[in-house]
Scaffold this active site. Structure first.
Site, PDB file in Angstrom:
ATOM      1  N   ASP B 122       0.851  -1.182   0.000  1.00 55.46           N
ATOM      2  CA  ASP B 122       0.000   0.000   0.000  1.00 55.46           C
ATOM      3  C   ASP B 122       0.891   1.238   0.000  1.00 55.46           C
ATOM      4  O   ASP B 122       1.794   1.344   0.826  1.00 55.46           O
ATOM      5  CB  ASP B 122      -0.893  -0.010   1.250  1.00 55.46           C
ATOM      6  CG  ASP B 122      -2.020   1.006   1.154  1.00 55.46           C
ATOM      7  OD1 ASP B 122      -2.475   1.291   0.028  1.00 55.46           O
ATOM      8  OD2 ASP B 122      -2.457   1.504   2.202  1.00 55.46           O
ATOM      9  N   TYR B 124       1.140   5.711  -0.467  1.00 53.90           N
ATOM     10  CA  TYR B 124       0.703   6.879   0.319  1.00 53.90           C
ATOM     11  C   TYR B 124       0.910   8.077  -0.593  1.00 53.90           C
ATOM     12  O   TYR B 124       1.556   9.036  -0.229  1.00 53.90           O
ATOM     13  CB  TYR B 124       1.637   6.907   1.542  1.00 53.90           C
ATOM     14  CG  TYR B 124       1.282   7.761   2.727  1.00 53.90           C
ATOM     15  CD1 TYR B 124       0.036   7.704   3.327  1.00 53.90           C
ATOM     16  CD2 TYR B 124       2.246   8.605   3.294  1.00 53.90           C
ATOM     17  CE1 TYR B 124      -0.245   8.458   4.443  1.00 53.90           C
ATOM     18  CE2 TYR B 124       1.980   9.353   4.414  1.00 53.90           C
ATOM     19  CZ  TYR B 124       0.720   9.279   4.992  1.00 53.90           C
ATOM     20  OH  TYR B 124       0.447  10.020   6.124  1.00 53.90           O
ATOM     21  N   HIS B 129      -3.739  13.891   1.056  1.00 50.05           N
ATOM     22  CA  HIS B 129      -4.039  12.927   2.132  1.00 50.05           C
ATOM     23  C   HIS B 129      -2.911  12.892   3.156  1.00 50.05           C
ATOM     24  O   HIS B 129      -3.159  12.946   4.367  1.00 50.05           O
ATOM     25  CB  HIS B 129      -4.262  11.538   1.544  1.00 50.05           C
ATOM     26  CG  HIS B 129      -4.329  10.449   2.573  1.00 50.05           C
ATOM     27  ND1 HIS B 129      -5.385  10.340   3.461  1.00 50.05           N
ATOM     28  CD2 HIS B 129      -3.480   9.440   2.884  1.00 50.05           C
ATOM     29  CE1 HIS B 129      -5.177   9.302   4.267  1.00 50.05           C
ATOM     30  NE2 HIS B 129      -4.026   8.745   3.946  1.00 50.05           N
ATOM     31  N   ARG B 138       0.089  14.073  13.845  1.00 49.51           N
ATOM     32  CA  ARG B 138       1.347  14.630  14.371  1.00 49.51           C
ATOM     33  C   ARG B 138       1.293  16.158  14.313  1.00 49.51           C
ATOM     34  O   ARG B 138       2.065  16.795  13.597  1.00 49.51           O
ATOM     35  CB  ARG B 138       2.530  14.109  13.524  1.00 49.51           C
ATOM     36  CG  ARG B 138       2.755  12.609  13.619  1.00 49.51           C
ATOM     37  CD  ARG B 138       3.836  12.099  12.656  1.00 49.51           C
ATOM     38  NE  ARG B 138       3.456  12.205  11.265  1.00 49.51           N
ATOM     39  CZ  ARG B 138       2.710  11.304  10.617  1.00 49.51           C
ATOM     40  NH1 ARG B 138       2.278  10.227  11.231  1.00 49.51           N
ATOM     41  NH2 ARG B 138       2.396  11.490   9.345  1.00 49.51           N
ATOM     42  N   GLU B 195     -10.525   3.854   3.334  1.00 49.71           N
ATOM     43  CA  GLU B 195      -9.619   4.641   2.510  1.00 49.71           C
ATOM     44  C   GLU B 195      -9.970   4.331   1.058  1.00 49.71           C
ATOM     45  O   GLU B 195      -9.837   3.180   0.618  1.00 49.71           O
ATOM     46  CB  GLU B 195      -8.153   4.317   2.814  1.00 49.71           C
ATOM     47  CG  GLU B 195      -7.757   4.671   4.252  1.00 49.71           C
ATOM     48  CD  GLU B 195      -6.258   4.803   4.482  1.00 49.71           C
ATOM     49  OE1 GLU B 195      -5.485   4.117   3.794  1.00 49.71           O
ATOM     50  OE2 GLU B 195      -5.876   5.606   5.367  1.00 49.71           O
ATOM     51  N   GLU B 197      -9.162   4.106  -2.541  1.00 49.75           N
ATOM     52  CA  GLU B 197      -7.891   4.012  -3.250  1.00 49.75           C
ATOM     53  C   GLU B 197      -8.106   3.365  -4.616  1.00 49.75           C
ATOM     54  O   GLU B 197      -9.176   2.832  -4.906  1.00 49.75           O
ATOM     55  CB  GLU B 197      -6.891   3.141  -2.456  1.00 49.75           C
ATOM     56  CG  GLU B 197      -6.738   3.560  -1.003  1.00 49.75           C
ATOM     57  CD  GLU B 197      -5.556   2.901  -0.291  1.00 49.75           C
ATOM     58  OE1 GLU B 197      -4.775   2.190  -0.956  1.00 49.75           O
ATOM     59  OE2 GLU B 197      -5.436   3.111   0.928  1.00 49.75           O
ATOM     60  N   TYR B 240       1.344   1.998  15.550  1.00 51.93           N
ATOM     61  CA  TYR B 240       2.119   2.182  14.324  1.00 51.93           C
ATOM     62  C   TYR B 240       3.534   2.734  14.504  1.00 51.93           C
ATOM     63  O   TYR B 240       4.305   2.749  13.541  1.00 51.93           O
ATOM     64  CB  TYR B 240       1.336   3.028  13.314  1.00 51.93           C
ATOM     65  CG  TYR B 240       1.555   4.513  13.406  1.00 51.93           C
ATOM     66  CD1 TYR B 240       1.030   5.243  14.454  1.00 51.93           C
ATOM     67  CD2 TYR B 240       2.300   5.185  12.444  1.00 51.93           C
ATOM     68  CE1 TYR B 240       1.233   6.593  14.540  1.00 51.93           C
ATOM     69  CE2 TYR B 240       2.508   6.546  12.529  1.00 51.93           C
ATOM     70  CZ  TYR B 240       1.970   7.244  13.570  1.00 51.93           C
ATOM     71  OH  TYR B 240       2.179   8.585  13.661  1.00 51.93           O
ATOM     72  N   SER B 253      -9.171  -5.815   3.262  1.00 47.59           N
ATOM     73  CA  SER B 253      -9.051  -4.812   2.206  1.00 47.59           C
ATOM     74  C   SER B 253      -9.958  -5.302   1.084  1.00 47.59           C
ATOM     75  O   SER B 253      -9.832  -6.446   0.647  1.00 47.59           O
ATOM     76  CB  SER B 253      -7.611  -4.711   1.688  1.00 47.59           C
ATOM     77  OG  SER B 253      -6.690  -4.566   2.744  1.00 47.59           O
ATOM     78  N   THR B 342      -4.840   6.440   0.064  1.00 47.24           N
ATOM     79  CA  THR B 342      -6.076   7.217  -0.014  1.00 47.24           C
ATOM     80  C   THR B 342      -5.979   8.327  -1.048  1.00 47.24           C
ATOM     81  O   THR B 342      -4.986   9.057  -1.092  1.00 47.24           O
ATOM     82  CB  THR B 342      -6.353   7.862   1.355  1.00 47.24           C
ATOM     83  OG1 THR B 342      -6.296   6.851   2.345  1.00 47.24           O
ATOM     84  CG2 THR B 342      -7.710   8.536   1.373  1.00 47.24           C
TER      85      THR B 342
END
Lengths: 412, 412
Positions: B122, B124, B129, B138, B195, B197, B240, B253, B342
């Site tokens: 996957d 990113y 996103h 964060r 998400e 995608e 994570y 998924s 995403t």
């Protein structure tokens, strides 16, 4: 337990070990499942067919396949049936000749990967390793992240690059950002490392949405292998925030050719180190899943022993890792593999990665030939061996996982 | 291109789309590969065998299998051969009757996953996103990590939990740490998300140690699917660091039942957004790999359209993702899947996850029935649809990926 004729009682592949592998002979187009005894391999389909078992027993039929996957699908009662038959076969003097007709010396066969890997997960189960890595990679923070003692941290790796012991490893290329640079450069990894781990081969598939409780986890643990999770530290350090390791790991993971059944490791079971704070209930159960394994590992770089990682000091048990992996409903497939993460003990010489042994290059290792290493050079060979205590003072050998670094295909 | 009889010219599954799927009929024990035309599915093995092609052509033989994997192994020239034959077959009025003999109405078949997933990665790849998630997760740091514009960040996911559209999704349980709490609790996810995608199905296997150059990457991209990377945000947020998402993603998924060949998306190719800073050479090549795809997606929650994510705004191209994935020598297998991450545009209504749409629960979505949602409730159904421009103002439909949440098996 009778001792197999002509085998020294302390041989690591005696008649109580009986690990599974797969082999090719010179004239065979298709791999066959074998069992190691001494320095020979028993042609399992050969003996099962000669015995007439292959037609009458489901597990025996599955062992005629070129990989263990069908056998792994059958689950733990089939595994127990096969092992009981093997133990009996090797213990019965009247069967010696029948067995001998199906033995090949190891130096006349080629060992291949005995399973098709399904999903592969790598854990991070050594407190000492996670602490060392935290100190090196994130010196401004607490070495263990807040979640570390609450769950066995893991991530998925690339299953198609799991290779059998003896396969060369091409030095990976990729992006890394030199110290104090703003932008990355491309080229062969300059910090190519190993991680000495234990791998677990999983069987007994489960359905999506059905977690495996910790007290049942052992029923899905078929066997263990030595595992080298090769790691390109420079690629990893640049890429891993925020979604974890990717190309720093996915170029190759090597496993030993022999899968030692968990059932052969009864005498190796030990208590876990104390878990404080106490983990959540799904990681405790009735306590039967909270066992460690007394497996001694040795890491050699070009022949020099550079580390002796002690598996018995791992914080999380294999059953805890498996229960955690499925607690969200993730299904298990026959051929799933999970690895423990680097095995590191408290002493410097017990660290299972060069990153830790050389403290990120600050304290290079000195090899027997006088040369120094922090990370791997082209042509270097790393061999990890391992053994566990067996019955009556014998040893259960895990064999070895070895690999040699070949030059990058993309010179930088 | 002649229009297939009786099909409106603007049908999203006209004779220039021809996506592949796999289906079961009431009395069949084994899935068959099919091609969608209108609201029917062509029984491909049936027509190929009637034509006598199945014996004379390697690609036709591969399409008799219950999954696309053998066909994917054959590589791009075989895919082009099969597509040329299909386009010709549907364009030839004299063949209409022959085709009709092998059509099944879609409501009389069960669609199943048309491939055995090998490795799953996957990415990113949406700047919007990644920026939104960075701001939410964060808030004290720069929203994009320093590596983001230098490489397509990715990680491996669990391939055995890739399920076909229509499969229910059991709410996952796991650890999460409540806000301001010191220690985690266990229970069903309270922040279950989607998400939206795009997924890419890969073929043309490569050897370990052999990177695929960006200019060749397209030859390994068989087709695209709609992809829903269900995400348990509370599990993910706690687990994570430092090794990336694991149980927050690995429970399921979902992919659309139809794989649209990349060859059907010629008119959908668009320029990428400007890439500044310029990426390293292995992510540029001669420029032919730097294409985006104008695919419009629509996300419905219980029937209410909650987002319209624009795939054309993705920062990294599919060829860049594939070249990056293999640059360290990782091998490709037939059946590898990678997803884009995403898809989010600049506008609020273009965001492809509930985390972003509700800004982590602070601004709930309002559905047509007046109810509010930030994350998914049991019984909720999410459906993602998509289409791309086709030749002469037609549309290439990607169908839909849909799933309904069922209650957790482990009440907390």
């Amino acid at each position: 337990m009778d001792r197999w004729p002509d085998l020294p009682a302390d041989h690591p592949f005696g008649p109580t070990n009986l690990p599974y592998g797969a082999f090719l002979t010179r004239d065979a187009a298709r791999a066959r499942i074998g069992v190691r005894i001494g320095d020979e391999v028993l042609d399992l389909p050969g003996l099962l067919q000669a015995d007439g078992l292959a037609d009458s027993s489901i597990w025996a039929g599955a062992l005629l396949e070129p990989t263990l996957n069908r056998f792994l699908e059958l689950g733990h009662t089939a595994w127990a049936g096969a092992r009981a038959w093997l133990l009996e076969t090797f213990a019965d003097p009247e069967r010696n000749d029948a067995v001998r007709r199906h033995l090949h010396p190891l130096d006349e066969v080629e060992l291949v990967l005995p399973f098709r890997p399904a999903d592969y997960v790598d854990f991070y189960a050594s407190e000492q390793h996670a602490t060392n890595v935290g100190r090196i990679f994130r010196p401004d923070q607490a070495p263990l992240t807040p979640n570390w003692k609450h769950l066995p941290i893991g991530y998925h790796g690339r299953s198609s690059t799991i290779v059998v012991s003896g396969t060369d490893v091409v030095r990976p290329s990729g992006q890394r950002r030199p110290k104090d640079a703003e932008i990355p450069t491309f080229g062969p990894s300059q910090r190519l490392d190993i991680e000495a781990e234990l791998g677990f081969l999983v069987g007994g598939p489960t359905a999506v949405g059905q977690p495996v409780g910790i007290d049942e986890a052992e029923e899905h643990l078929f066997g263990v292998m030595l595992f080298n999770d090769w790691s390109a530290r420079d690629l990893q350090a640049w890429e891993y925030v925020p979604l974890g390791p990717f190309l720093g790991k996915s170029f190759a993971s090597s496993v030993s050719a022999w899968v030692v059944p968990l059932a052969a490791l009864c005498e190796a079971r030990v208590d876990l180190p104390e878990q404080d704070p106490q983990p959540l209930e799904y990681l405790r159960g009735d306590g039967s899943g909270l066992f460690g394994l007394d497996i001694r590992m040795e890491v050699r770089l070009n022949g020099t022993v550079v580390a002796r990682p002690p598996y018995r000091e791992m914080y999380w048990s294999p059953a805890q890792m498996l229960a955690h992996l499925t607690v969200n409903g993730a299904a298990l497939s026959a051929g799933d593999v999970f690895a423990s993460g680097t095995v590191s003990g408290n002493a410097r010489e017990e660290r299972g990665s060069f990153l830790e042994l050389s403290w990120s290059g600050q304290e290079p290792m000195v090899l027997d030939d006088g040369s120094e290493r922090s990370f791997l050079q082209d042509g270097d060979t790393v061999t990890i061996t391992g053994w566990a205590p067996g019955p009556d003072g014998t040893r259960i050998g895990l064999g070895e996982v070895t690999g040699t670094i070949t030059p990058a295909n993309h010179p930088g």
